[in-house]
Design an enzyme around this catalytic site. Structure first.
Site, PDB file in Angstrom:
ATOM      1  N   GLY A  10      53.464 -22.796  33.660  1.00 13.28           N
ATOM      2  CA  GLY A  10      53.268 -24.236  33.785  1.00 13.28           C
ATOM      3  C   GLY A  10      53.333 -24.939  32.434  1.00 13.28           C
ATOM      4  N   ASN A  11      52.755 -24.309  31.414  1.00 16.17           N
ATOM      5  CA  ASN A  11      52.711 -24.945  30.091  1.00 16.17           C
ATOM      6  C   ASN A  11      54.069 -24.992  29.410  1.00 16.17           C
ATOM      7  OD1 ASN A  11      49.983 -25.162  30.498  1.00 16.17           O
ATOM      8  ND2 ASN A  11      49.574 -23.202  29.510  1.00 16.17           N
ATOM      9  N   LYS A 122      38.405 -22.045  41.280  1.00 17.63           N
ATOM     10  CA  LYS A 122      39.515 -22.660  40.548  1.00 17.63           C
ATOM     11  C   LYS A 122      39.358 -24.187  40.492  1.00 17.63           C
ATOM     12  CE  LYS A 122      43.997 -22.555  39.283  1.00 17.63           C
ATOM     13  NZ  LYS A 122      44.393 -21.932  38.043  1.00 17.63           N
ATOM     14  N   LYS A 197      49.927 -17.879  40.208  1.00 19.39           N
ATOM     15  CA  LYS A 197      51.347 -17.569  40.325  1.00 19.39           C
ATOM     16  C   LYS A 197      51.697 -16.178  39.759  1.00 19.39           C
ATOM     17  CE  LYS A 197      53.404 -18.545  35.981  1.00 19.39           C
ATOM     18  NZ  LYS A 197      52.232 -18.047  35.273  1.00 19.39           N
ATOM     19  N   LYS A 259      47.978 -11.885  34.387  1.00 22.66           N
ATOM     20  CA  LYS A 259      49.314 -11.379  34.059  1.00 22.66           C
ATOM     21  C   LYS A 259      49.304  -9.865  33.908  1.00 22.66           C
ATOM     22  CE  LYS A 259      50.524 -15.416  31.408  1.00 22.66           C
ATOM     23  NZ  LYS A 259      50.446 -16.321  32.540  1.00 22.66           N
TER      24      LYS A 259
HETATM   25  P1  ADP Z   1      50.934 -19.762  32.250  1.00 15.94           P
HETATM   26  O1  ADP Z   1      51.241 -21.103  32.821  1.00 15.94           O
HETATM   27  O2  ADP Z   1      52.071 -19.223  31.453  1.00 15.94           O
HETATM   28  O3  ADP Z   1      50.415 -18.786  33.254  1.00 15.94           O
HETATM   29  P2  ADP Z   1      48.284 -19.493  31.043  1.00 15.94           P
HETATM   30  O4  ADP Z   1      47.559 -20.548  30.266  1.00 15.94           O
HETATM   31  O5  ADP Z   1      47.727 -19.119  32.366  1.00 15.94           O
HETATM   32  O6  ADP Z   1      49.792 -20.033  31.156  1.00 15.94           O
HETATM   33  O7  ADP Z   1      48.427 -18.167  30.168  1.00 15.94           O
HETATM   34  C1  ADP Z   1      48.902 -18.203  28.826  1.00 15.94           C
HETATM   35  C2  ADP Z   1      47.747 -18.362  27.844  1.00 15.94           C
HETATM   36  O8  ADP Z   1      46.958 -17.186  27.796  1.00 15.94           O
HETATM   37  C3  ADP Z   1      48.151 -18.558  26.410  1.00 15.94           C
HETATM   38  O9  ADP Z   1      48.386 -19.907  26.119  1.00 15.94           O
HETATM   39  C4  ADP Z   1      46.916 -18.037  25.637  1.00 15.94           C
HETATM   40  O10 ADP Z   1      46.143 -19.126  25.161  1.00 15.94           O
HETATM   41  C5  ADP Z   1      46.101 -17.296  26.671  1.00 15.94           C
HETATM   42  N1  ADP Z   1      45.618 -15.958  26.308  1.00 15.94           N
HETATM   43  C6  ADP Z   1      44.387 -15.487  26.641  1.00 15.94           C
HETATM   44  N2  ADP Z   1      44.234 -14.242  26.200  1.00 15.94           N
HETATM   45  C7  ADP Z   1      45.365 -13.885  25.557  1.00 15.94           C
HETATM   46  C8  ADP Z   1      45.788 -12.696  24.877  1.00 15.94           C
HETATM   47  N3  ADP Z   1      45.022 -11.610  24.805  1.00 15.94           N
HETATM   48  N4  ADP Z   1      47.032 -12.703  24.334  1.00 15.94           N
HETATM   49  C9  ADP Z   1      47.820 -13.791  24.419  1.00 15.94           C
HETATM   50  N5  ADP Z   1      47.468 -14.940  25.037  1.00 15.94           N
HETATM   51  C10 ADP Z   1      46.255 -14.993  25.609  1.00 15.94           C
HETATM   52 MG    MG Z   2      48.485 -19.030  34.311  1.00 17.70          MG
END
Ligand code: ADP
Ligand code: MG
Length: 295
Positions: A10-11, A122, A197, A259
């Protein structure tokens, strides 16, 4: 051709400090799709996407006009944003990758006995001055609705997706984690919930028997000790070590943890390789010189 399933975070589409005009978001979609040029030569592609910022904005609009126009339920808003983002991605794939693309409004089955329905976690949509919905939590900025985040059981529209992949279309599916539906008296019924997602994308990749799963997000790597002075990028990770780190609580709830957990699920069910990286780094990661690769 081998199949790769690619999740667009999303970002990657609305940047945190932007207002999110259509023009800007389309620009980001185009920048991301451009990075898939070499990937599309080697793989058939199925794309999924997050929708957090977009569905949050849509809910705000709905709330603003609720005296005049009835507020649509969350599953319907999910369908609306699948159409919005699907349209942008589809147009971008055709303009930039020169491949025919199609968006599937995708429903995902969830279990009505999923414990997530008992404890919604959520947060979604706008902040309120007082508690006006039964399920709300108090955050520093105000009250916020919370909805359940159940796990996907299966992608309902999988046959449609499979047949379009076979016919060489780039398929865009599972937007926003998919529209959550339950089965009641042998009928599908939409529910007000949000599926992460990452789990839906891994489920989709497993059901399609894809070999490669890619999460494009806003960080180039997964890090150890993320956000601390000694944070260290992970370049390669074995599935069993991913499991050990996951169980030790290394990864943050709601962002990196889903993830990693989804990656392990995929690798345990026949997947060969997962890449977690940013759109900017994907080509280095594919060449084994960047991103985080889990095998
Ligand atoms: P997306 O929309 O891609 O799912 P998220 O915000 O859910 O975005 O996941 C990506 C974010 O996860 C990154 O912006 C980062 O701030 C965060 N994050 C948390 N823990 C970690 C980690 N161990 N390594 C990398 N990123 C991390
Ligand atoms: Mg996410």
């Amino acid at each position: 051709m081998k199949l790769a399933v690619v999740a667009l975070g999303g970002n990657a589409l609305i940047h945190p400090k932007e207002r999110g005009t259509a023009e800007r978001q389309i620009k980001h979609v185009n920048e991301t799709i451009l990075r898939l040029k070499s990937l599309v030569k080697k793989f058939s592609l199925v794309l999924t996407n997050g929708n957090g910022p977009q569905i949050g904005n849509l809910l705000l609009q709905q709330e603003h006009y609720k005296q005049t126009i009835p507020v649509m339920p969350l599953d319907t808003l999910d369908a609306m944003t699948q159409g919005q983002l699907g349209y942008w991605i589809q147009q971008s794939v055709e303009n930039i990758l020169k491949k025919n693309a199609v968006t599937i409004i995708t429903r995902v089955l969830v279990d009505k006995k999923d414990p997530a329905f008992k404890t919604p976690t959520k947060p979604i949509g706008p902040y309120y001055k007082k508690k006006i919905f039964p399920k709300m939590i108090k955050e520093p900025e105000g009250w916020r609705r919370v909805v359940p985040s159940p796990k996907p059981v299966k992608i309902i529209d999988i046959e449609e997706i499979r047949s379009l992949v076979k016919r060489n279309f780039v398929v865009i599916a599972c937007g926003g984690g998919g529209i959550p539906v339950i089965k009641e008296k042998n009928k599908f019924v939409g529910v007000e919930a949000v599926i992460d997602k990452d789990y839906s994308t891994a489920k989709l990749a497993t059901q399609l028997k894809a070999k490669v799963l890619i999460f494009l997000t806003d960080v180039p790597h997964v890090y150890l000790n993320y956000g601390q002075k000694d944070q260290k990028p992970i370049l390669k990770l074995k599935k069993k070590d991913a499991r050990i780190l996951l169980d030790s609580g290394e990864f943050k709830e709601g962002s990196m943890k889903p993830k990693i957990e989804a990656s392990i699920n995929f690798l345990e069910k026949g997947g060969k390789r997962v890449i977690i990286t940013s759109p900017q780094e994907i080509n280095y990661a594919l060449a084994g010189r960047g991103g985080t690769v889990i095998e």
